[in-house]
Motif scaffolding. Structure first.
Motif, mmCIF file in Angstrom:
data_model
loop_
_atom_site.group_PDB
_atom_site.id
_atom_site.type_symbol
_atom_site.label_atom_id
_atom_site.label_comp_id
_atom_site.label_asym_id
_atom_site.label_seq_id
_atom_site.Cartn_x
_atom_site.Cartn_y
_atom_site.Cartn_z
ATOM 1 N N ALA A 73 -7.904 4.957 -7.216
ATOM 2 C CA ALA A 73 -8.047 3.528 -6.896
ATOM 3 C C ALA A 73 -9.174 2.912 -7.708
ATOM 4 C CB ALA A 73 -8.300 3.351 -5.400
ATOM 5 N N PRO A 95 -3.149 -0.997 -3.596
ATOM 6 C CA PRO A 95 -3.426 -1.228 -5.017
ATOM 7 C C PRO A 95 -4.177 -2.534 -5.243
ATOM 8 C CG PRO A 95 -1.158 -0.503 -4.700
ATOM 9 C CD PRO A 95 -1.726 -0.772 -3.337
ATOM 10 N N ASP A 96 -5.092 -2.496 -6.171
ATOM 11 C CA ASP A 96 -5.884 -3.653 -6.584
ATOM 12 C C ASP A 96 -6.861 -4.161 -5.529
ATOM 13 O OD1 ASP A 96 -4.575 -3.602 -9.064
ATOM 14 O OD2 ASP A 96 -2.941 -4.831 -8.274
ATOM 15 N N ALA A 118 0.843 -1.196 0.000
ATOM 16 C CA ALA A 118 0.000 0.000 0.000
ATOM 17 C C ALA A 118 0.881 1.251 0.000
ATOM 18 C CB ALA A 118 -0.913 0.009 1.218
ATOM 19 N N VAL A 159 -3.710 3.652 0.472
ATOM 20 C CA VAL A 159 -4.345 3.006 -0.674
ATOM 21 C C VAL A 159 -3.611 1.701 -0.945
ATOM 22 C CG1 VAL A 159 -4.896 3.201 -3.127
ATOM 23 C CG2 VAL A 159 -5.066 5.215 -1.640
ATOM 24 N N ARG A 183 -8.209 2.086 -11.245
ATOM 25 C CA ARG A 183 -7.312 0.953 -11.365
ATOM 26 C C ARG A 183 -8.009 -0.388 -11.170
ATOM 27 N NH1 ARG A 183 -2.225 3.204 -7.846
ATOM 28 N NH2 ARG A 183 -1.620 4.830 -9.302
ATOM 29 N N GLN A 184 -9.234 -0.351 -10.680
ATOM 30 C CA GLN A 184 -9.950 -1.617 -10.439
ATOM 31 C C GLN A 184 -10.356 -2.247 -11.749
ATOM 32 O OE1 GLN A 184 -13.196 -0.977 -7.767
ATOM 33 N NE2 GLN A 184 -11.887 -0.954 -5.973
#
Length: 167
Positions: free
Chosen positions: A162, A99-100, A34, A97, A165-166
């Motif tokens: 975020a 990621p993913d 993160a 955050v 990026r999902q």
């Protein structure tokens, strides 16, 4: 010990415990890859909340307690625990955050984008009111509102990135 001092002792212990939990969760999230977003405003948040608690101790430790306002504050604590339980290991006082990771949309997040901030804003107003400290309620509600404006704007940008990026 007065009822007011007991309440302030419990709130102070709760906030210190939450800082410990936040530090633990932050370290775990960072270890998972993160990233922290905009840490520069964090000392302002800490200073505002610390000043609020210090002011409550200075002027409120021996005040009579308004039981209706205290009841509202206790209800807010239940809401606070709902937020913490919903976020679990992802709860932190910083903007982190992962990621993913999918965004949390359950619990109170079904109803509000920032339930924790709404709860904190209410707590900052209600606890001084429970101790008959009306000016403190007003001053710290305004200060917290200014800090939250910065925080929410920053967090909204981080959440938008975020979401993009999902999968």
């Amino acid at each position: 010990m007065t009822l007011a001092a007991l309440i302030l002792t419990l709130v102070t212990a709760q906030r210190l415990g939450e800082l410990i939990l936040s530090r633990y969760n932050t370290a775990r999230l960072l270890a998972q890859g993160a990233i922290e977003v905009a840490p520069g405003h964090y000392p302002l948040i800490v200073a505002t909340h610390a000043a609020w608690l210090i002011a409550l101790w200075i002027w409120g430790h021996d005040q009579d307690v308004n039981l209706l306002a205290l009841s509202v504050f206790i209800l807010l604590q239940a809401c606070r625990f709902w937020v913490l339980a919903t976020l679990g290991a992802r709860w932190t006082t910083r903007i982190i955050v992962l990621p993913d990771a999918s965004l949390v949309t359950s619990g109170p997040y079904r109803y509000l984008a920032h339930p924790n901030y709404a709860i904190v804003a209410a707590e900052i107003a209600v606890l001084p009111l429970a101790l008959h400290l009306y000016l403190l309620a007003l001053v710290f509600t305004v200060l917290n509102g200014l800090v939250l404006a910065i925080r929410i704007h920053t967090e909204a940008r981080a959440l938008a990135i975020a979401r993009e990026r999902q999968p």
